[in-house]
Scaffold this motif. Structure first.
Motif, PDB file in Angstrom:
ATOM      1  N   TYR A 131     -69.567 -15.954  23.736  1.00 31.64           N
ATOM      2  CA  TYR A 131     -69.305 -17.158  24.519  1.00 31.64           C
ATOM      3  C   TYR A 131     -68.576 -16.898  25.832  1.00 31.64           C
ATOM      4  O   TYR A 131     -68.569 -17.747  26.711  1.00 31.64           O
ATOM      5  CB  TYR A 131     -68.530 -18.176  23.687  1.00 31.64           C
ATOM      6  CG  TYR A 131     -69.359 -18.719  22.560  1.00 31.64           C
ATOM      7  CD1 TYR A 131     -70.299 -19.721  22.805  1.00 31.64           C
ATOM      8  CD2 TYR A 131     -69.252 -18.207  21.267  1.00 31.64           C
ATOM      9  CE1 TYR A 131     -71.086 -20.215  21.791  1.00 31.64           C
ATOM     10  CE2 TYR A 131     -70.038 -18.689  20.236  1.00 31.64           C
ATOM     11  CZ  TYR A 131     -70.956 -19.695  20.512  1.00 31.64           C
ATOM     12  OH  TYR A 131     -71.747 -20.171  19.502  1.00 31.64           O
ATOM     13  N   ILE A 132     -67.938 -15.745  25.954  1.00 33.98           N
ATOM     14  CA  ILE A 132     -67.173 -15.471  27.180  1.00 33.98           C
ATOM     15  C   ILE A 132     -67.787 -14.315  27.972  1.00 33.98           C
ATOM     16  O   ILE A 132     -68.092 -14.465  29.149  1.00 33.98           O
ATOM     17  CB  ILE A 132     -65.693 -15.150  26.846  1.00 33.98           C
ATOM     18  CG1 ILE A 132     -65.062 -16.296  26.035  1.00 33.98           C
ATOM     19  CG2 ILE A 132     -64.904 -14.874  28.118  1.00 33.98           C
ATOM     20  CD1 ILE A 132     -65.049 -17.649  26.714  1.00 33.98           C
ATOM     21  N   PRO A 135     -72.239 -14.478  28.635  1.00 32.21           N
ATOM     22  CA  PRO A 135     -72.742 -15.440  29.628  1.00 32.21           C
ATOM     23  C   PRO A 135     -72.439 -14.999  31.062  1.00 32.21           C
ATOM     24  O   PRO A 135     -73.208 -15.279  31.978  1.00 32.21           O
ATOM     25  CB  PRO A 135     -71.993 -16.728  29.285  1.00 32.21           C
ATOM     26  CG  PRO A 135     -71.583 -16.581  27.863  1.00 32.21           C
ATOM     27  CD  PRO A 135     -71.348 -15.109  27.642  1.00 32.21           C
ATOM     28  N   GLN A 136     -71.331 -14.304  31.246  1.00 34.30           N
ATOM     29  CA  GLN A 136     -71.013 -13.822  32.591  1.00 34.30           C
ATOM     30  C   GLN A 136     -71.770 -12.534  32.889  1.00 34.30           C
ATOM     31  O   GLN A 136     -72.349 -12.376  33.963  1.00 34.30           O
ATOM     32  CB  GLN A 136     -69.510 -13.570  32.718  1.00 34.30           C
ATOM     33  CG  GLN A 136     -68.686 -14.821  32.473  1.00 34.30           C
ATOM     34  CD  GLN A 136     -67.201 -14.597  32.710  1.00 34.30           C
ATOM     35  OE1 GLN A 136     -66.805 -13.979  33.693  1.00 34.30           O
ATOM     36  NE2 GLN A 136     -66.370 -15.112  31.823  1.00 34.30           N
ATOM     37  N   ILE A 212     -73.751 -20.084  39.294  1.00 37.55           N
ATOM     38  CA  ILE A 212     -72.460 -20.724  39.125  1.00 37.55           C
ATOM     39  C   ILE A 212     -71.617 -20.335  40.320  1.00 37.55           C
ATOM     40  O   ILE A 212     -71.625 -19.182  40.739  1.00 37.55           O
ATOM     41  CB  ILE A 212     -71.796 -20.238  37.813  1.00 37.55           C
ATOM     42  CG1 ILE A 212     -72.385 -21.013  36.641  1.00 37.55           C
ATOM     43  CG2 ILE A 212     -70.293 -20.404  37.850  1.00 37.55           C
ATOM     44  CD1 ILE A 212     -71.886 -20.537  35.323  1.00 37.55           C
ATOM     45  N   PHE A 215     -70.315 -16.674  41.433  1.00 40.42           N
ATOM     46  CA  PHE A 215     -71.088 -15.572  40.885  1.00 40.42           C
ATOM     47  C   PHE A 215     -72.124 -15.102  41.876  1.00 40.42           C
ATOM     48  O   PHE A 215     -72.848 -15.899  42.438  1.00 40.42           O
ATOM     49  CB  PHE A 215     -71.811 -15.993  39.601  1.00 40.42           C
ATOM     50  CG  PHE A 215     -71.048 -15.659  38.371  1.00 40.42           C
ATOM     51  CD1 PHE A 215     -70.132 -16.543  37.876  1.00 40.42           C
ATOM     52  CD2 PHE A 215     -71.231 -14.446  37.744  1.00 40.42           C
ATOM     53  CE1 PHE A 215     -69.398 -16.247  36.757  1.00 40.42           C
ATOM     54  CE2 PHE A 215     -70.508 -14.130  36.624  1.00 40.42           C
ATOM     55  CZ  PHE A 215     -69.587 -15.032  36.131  1.00 40.42           C
TER      56      PHE A 215
END
Ligand SMILES: Nc1ncnc2c1ncn2[C@@H]1O[C@H](COP(=O)(O)OP(=O)(O)OP(=O)(O)O)[C@@H](O)[C@H]1O
Ligand SMILES: [Mg+2]
Lengths: 221, 253
Positions: A131-132, A135-136, A212, A215
């Motif tokens: 989740y952290i 995704p990045q 985003i 990014f």
């Protein structure tokens, strides 16, 4: 049959086969590349070693050689693959090794603070990764993965070596009958160009959707 | 102030390579107490806070959060960390999540609350740190430093921690943005939030802390009432430390 009739009918059939090959190899190699990339960072001693070995080997073999091994080599030990599946397998293996490199690098590029913050909230390692970090990281890796997809479209033509009737083999066979290399290879090249253009466009769209603020996901090309 | 002890740190040691960073640190914090840690750079303040949240494993010494011993290797450390709020110098907001999602993710993925309940709690936490509705759907890159740090405070707060640890919460901010963050920390402290704050803001520390601890070279060399420690310290090192940072503070005003 006239030259153009035969050429176009064979070529459209070949295009169909190439597209079929790509619809299998692109998603599978991306998924496998992501999994191997994750393993190379978070896999523990055994997972890391195996994943690194996989990448070491298949990034060190020319795709052409891997292809031969999948088709002839495996047949020697009793595993008979059709030309189509031998080609698909070789492309998936080779490309996923490259993909995993982008994935690994992008995971390592995520700053330590993200992981500390996740831990400080009480997240388990798996929650933190899925989740952290990912995704990045996958956003960071997307341009590299995209470039690799473009290459995959181009080197799918190597499948002709083991007898897959894809675009390039169609071109070779038409040319050997009619001997019109200029027409044949120019049109063939244009078809590859059309496919890579479409893929680029799709990737741009995807990057746009996943964008985003803060990014950098533009493809560097 | 006398309440039950929330945090107890006893004889903590930590070394990196051959460098001993913490050399026997001990202190306690009771419920609703606010303690400030001050001291020169590189003396182990961040390491101490990280040890308390078990983000770094101490070499020896023990830490208790109420009755739970955090240094006991058998405990579920994730469970313990849920009860400790950590605010980082560099904010460490999750870059890919909006402000409100940053606050919600601990609630949904760690506390396993349903989304709507998590959202309600997150909204309340954001309002508490004065982050208004129009900022809730902004990404970290679209927020000012002060806003980011307040969202980070809300993220920790939403977990309903027993104690908040702040590691130089305003050091990465432009001077004109420190006020809004310090104000929030002060309001929370006044509401009874037990807090341990590493800071270089002398005025702020003296205003809100029940006690200031001076850390130097891995040890707490002096502790006591803020005004006394700042203006009338027992140790020469403490006096030199404050005269140095007060001078720097004056120049930057
Ligand atoms: N992961 C690490 N590995 C090796 N040395 C480290 C590590 N983390 C910190 N140190 C060293 O430990 C010492 C204490 O660091 P720490 O960050 O706790 O100091 P600090 O008091 O928070 O300083 P500052 O005011 O600059 O934030 C420093 O000398 C630092 O270089
Ligand atoms: Mg520090």
């Amino acid at each position: 049959m006239s030259f153009w009739e035969e050429f176009l009918s064979k070529l459209s059939f070949g295009t169909l086969i190439t597209l079929q090959l790509l619809t299998v190899t692109i998603p599978l190699s991306v998924i496998l590349g992501i999994l191997i990339g994750i393993l190379r960072v978070y896999g523990g001693r055994i997972g890391k070693t195996l994943a690194n070995l996989y990448v070491y080997i298949f990034r060190g073999f020319p795709l052409l050689v891997t292809l031969m091994i999948m088709f002839f080599g495996l047949a020697d030990i009793g595993i008979r693959l059709t030309p189509y599946w031998a080609a698909a397998l070789a492309i998936i293996i080779c490309s996923s090794a490259y993909q995993s490199e982008y994935v690994k690098m992008s995971i390592l590029s995520i700053d330590e603070g993200q992981s500390l913050a996740a831990k400080s909230l009480g997240m388990k390692r798996s929650t933190e990764i899925f989740y952290i970090i990912l995704p990045q990281a996958l956003r960071v890796a997307l341009p590299g993965i995209g470039n690799e997809i473009i290459y995959m479209i181009l080197y799918s033509s190597l499948a002709y070596i083991v007898g897959v009737n894809e675009i390039f083999s169609a071109a070779i066979s038409v040319n050997s009958i009619w001997f019109k290399p200029t027409e044949v290879f120019l049109v063939t090249a244009l078809i590859y160009l059309a496919m890579t253009t479409m893929a680029s466009y799709g990737l741009k769209k995807l990057e746009h959707r996943l964008w985003i603020p803060g990014f950098e996901t533009r493809r560097k090309s | 102030m006398s309440g039950e002890t929330v945090l107890r740190v006893k004889d903590l040691y930590k070394r990196y390579g051959d460098r001993i960073v913490l050399k026997g640190v001990s202190f306690e914090i009771r419920k609703a107490e606010v303690k400030a840690i001050m001291g020169p750079s590189g003396t182990g303040k961040t390491t101490l806070l990280k040890c308390i949240d078990m983000l770094v494993k101490p070499d020896s010494g023990r830490i208790w959060l109420e009755d739970l011993e955090l240094t006991d290797p058998r405990i579920d450390i994730g469970e313990a960390r849920k009860k400790i709020g950590f605010v980082f110098q560099e904010f460490n907001l999750f870059h890919h999540l909006t402000a409100i999602k940053n606050v919600m993710i601990g609630l949904t993925k760690v506390k396993k609350l349903p989304k709507d309940e998590a959202r309600t709690i997150a909204e309340r936490a954001l309002l508490k740190v004065h982050i208004e509705r129009e900022l809730w759907d902004k990404y970290p890159a679209q927020l000012s430093g002060g806003q980011k740090q307040r969202v980070a405070i809300a993220r920790a707060l939403a977990m309903e921690p027993m104690i908040m640890l702040y590691d130089e919460p305003t050091s990465a901010l432009d001077p004109q943005l420190t006020g809004e963050v310090l104000e929030v920390i002060k309001e929370l402290a006044e509401d009874g939030m037990t807090s341990l704050i590493v800071t270089h803001e002398v005025g702020f520390a003296s205003e809100i802390a029940d006690e200031i601890m001076i850390m130097m070279d891995g040890k707490i060399i002096e502790r006591g009432d803020p005004r006394k420690v700042i203006h009338n310290p027992r140790r020469e090192e403490t006096r030199r430390f404050f005269s140095k940072i007060l001078k720097i503070g004056d120049e930057s005003r």
